[in-house]
Design an enzyme around this catalytic site. Structure first.
Site, PDB file in Angstrom:
ATOM      1  N   SER A   7     -39.884 -56.520 -51.305  1.00 40.43           N
ATOM      2  CA  SER A   7     -40.345 -55.551 -52.289  1.00 40.43           C
ATOM      3  C   SER A   7     -41.730 -55.072 -51.898  1.00 40.43           C
ATOM      4  O   SER A   7     -42.454 -55.772 -51.182  1.00 40.43           O
ATOM      5  CB  SER A   7     -40.401 -56.178 -53.682  1.00 40.43           C
ATOM      6  OG  SER A   7     -40.984 -55.293 -54.620  1.00 40.43           O
ATOM      7  N   ASN A   8     -42.080 -53.881 -52.378  1.00 42.03           N
ATOM      8  CA  ASN A   8     -43.437 -53.386 -52.228  1.00 42.03           C
ATOM      9  C   ASN A   8     -44.056 -53.086 -53.592  1.00 42.03           C
ATOM     10  O   ASN A   8     -45.124 -52.476 -53.680  1.00 42.03           O
ATOM     11  CB  ASN A   8     -43.452 -52.117 -51.358  1.00 42.03           C
ATOM     12  CG  ASN A   8     -43.137 -52.419 -49.899  1.00 42.03           C
ATOM     13  OD1 ASN A   8     -43.698 -53.330 -49.303  1.00 42.03           O
ATOM     14  ND2 ASN A   8     -42.229 -51.647 -49.314  1.00 42.03           N
ATOM     15  N   ASP A  70     -32.601 -58.844 -58.024  1.00 38.04           N
ATOM     16  CA  ASP A  70     -31.857 -57.695 -58.538  1.00 38.04           C
ATOM     17  C   ASP A  70     -31.845 -57.828 -60.052  1.00 38.04           C
ATOM     18  O   ASP A  70     -31.543 -58.902 -60.590  1.00 38.04           O
ATOM     19  CB  ASP A  70     -30.432 -57.662 -57.993  1.00 38.04           C
ATOM     20  CG  ASP A  70     -29.714 -56.363 -58.368  1.00 38.04           C
ATOM     21  OD1 ASP A  70     -30.365 -55.301 -58.343  1.00 38.04           O
ATOM     22  OD2 ASP A  70     -28.506 -56.408 -58.690  1.00 38.04           O
ATOM     23  N   SER A  71     -32.223 -56.764 -60.718  1.00 41.56           N
ATOM     24  CA  SER A  71     -32.380 -56.823 -62.165  1.00 41.56           C
ATOM     25  C   SER A  71     -31.690 -55.649 -62.844  1.00 41.56           C
ATOM     26  O   SER A  71     -31.422 -54.621 -62.215  1.00 41.56           O
ATOM     27  CB  SER A  71     -33.875 -56.808 -62.536  1.00 41.56           C
ATOM     28  OG  SER A  71     -34.572 -57.830 -61.880  1.00 41.56           O
ATOM     29  N   TYR A 155     -35.486 -49.001 -68.646  1.00 43.43           N
ATOM     30  CA  TYR A 155     -35.003 -49.073 -70.026  1.00 43.43           C
ATOM     31  C   TYR A 155     -36.022 -49.698 -70.982  1.00 43.43           C
ATOM     32  O   TYR A 155     -35.702 -49.938 -72.143  1.00 43.43           O
ATOM     33  CB  TYR A 155     -33.697 -49.879 -70.070  1.00 43.43           C
ATOM     34  CG  TYR A 155     -32.583 -49.268 -69.264  1.00 43.43           C
ATOM     35  CD1 TYR A 155     -31.807 -48.236 -69.779  1.00 43.43           C
ATOM     36  CD2 TYR A 155     -32.298 -49.719 -67.971  1.00 43.43           C
ATOM     37  CE1 TYR A 155     -30.793 -47.657 -69.030  1.00 43.43           C
ATOM     38  CE2 TYR A 155     -31.287 -49.152 -67.214  1.00 43.43           C
ATOM     39  CZ  TYR A 155     -30.531 -48.118 -67.745  1.00 43.43           C
ATOM     40  OH  TYR A 155     -29.526 -47.547 -67.007  1.00 43.43           O
ATOM     41  N   ARG A 182     -37.627 -61.685 -65.118  1.00 42.25           N
ATOM     42  CA  ARG A 182     -38.008 -62.054 -63.754  1.00 42.25           C
ATOM     43  C   ARG A 182     -38.851 -63.330 -63.750  1.00 42.25           C
ATOM     44  O   ARG A 182     -38.678 -64.202 -62.908  1.00 42.25           O
ATOM     45  CB  ARG A 182     -38.766 -60.915 -63.085  1.00 42.25           C
ATOM     46  CG  ARG A 182     -39.102 -61.204 -61.612  1.00 42.25           C
ATOM     47  CD  ARG A 182     -39.739 -60.003 -60.931  1.00 42.25           C
ATOM     48  NE  ARG A 182     -38.804 -58.877 -60.911  1.00 42.25           N
ATOM     49  CZ  ARG A 182     -38.922 -57.784 -61.662  1.00 42.25           C
ATOM     50  NH1 ARG A 182     -39.938 -57.665 -62.498  1.00 42.25           N
ATOM     51  NH2 ARG A 182     -38.035 -56.817 -61.581  1.00 42.25           N
TER      52      ARG A 182
END
Length: 204
Positions: A7-8, A70-71, A155, A182
């Site tokens: 991720s960044n 992944d969310s 969301y 997370r």
């Protein structure tokens, strides 16, 4: 041990580094590692997508391990949708506004008592020696009838958190991170690593 974070996203990376501090000698992002990796997230579960990305990033890196997540949002009245399709719920050319509009249109006749939902995060950690960990974290809430708040993304404006009595988009980053899906997943990963004896000070 060196960990590459797939991720960044600065906020996400900071949270990961805070929670997993002490388990790895170095933690770097894709950008810091000079990598551009575009993984097709086509699994039918959050866990499947997270594991796939961690494995593929590990293959093209020189790190000892790769971490990915992944969310998404799961709405009870929609059988768990949008789920793994959360980011592209409105189809091609989607954005947060279109995704939210589609979700609200599908929920227009659903009463408050049936608007339960949860944010879900699956975090996967793949090691060079073949060991893998994959954990899930969830945050329960209720889907609002219209967007509220201007913070956050996705969301967040539609997700009402009972504890704070606010939408996620009304919370500060610190408030949101304290209860986020997370964070819950990362805390579970931390516990799993501790149980396995993995860390900077271990021989693993």
């Amino acid at each position: 041990m060196k960990l590459i974070i797939a991720s960044n996203n600065a906020h996400k990376v900071r949270e990961i580094k805070q929670i997993l501090d002490g388990f790895f000698d170095r933690m770097v992002t894709l950008k810091e590692a000079g990598l551009e990796v575009d993984v097709v997230e086509d699994a039918d579960s959050f866990e499947g997508n997270a594991l796939k990305k961690a494995r593929e990033v590990l293959l093209v890196s020189d790190a000892d391990a790769a971490l990915s997540d992944d969310s998404g949002l799961a709405v009870d009245a929609l059988g768990g949708a949008p789920g793994v399709y959360s980011a592209r719920f409105a189809g091609e050319g989607h954005d947060d506004e279109k995704n939210n509009f589609k979700l609200l249109s599908l929920m227009v006749d659903v009463p408050d008592r049936d608007r339960g939902c949860r944010f879900v995060s699956a975090v996967a950690l793949a090691f060079r020696d073949g060991r893998e960990f994959c954990v899930r974290g969830e945050c329960e809430g209720r889907l609002l009838w219209a967007p509220v708040g201007s913070n956050g993304f996705g969301y967040d404006p539609l997700f009402f958190h009972e504890g704070f009595q606010k939408s996620f988009a009304q919370l500060t980053a610190e408030e949101k991170n304290s209860v986020s899906h997370r964070r819950a997943a990362l805390e579970r990963l931390k516990a799993a690593l501790e149980a396995a004896g993995i860390g900077c000070g271990s021989a693993s």
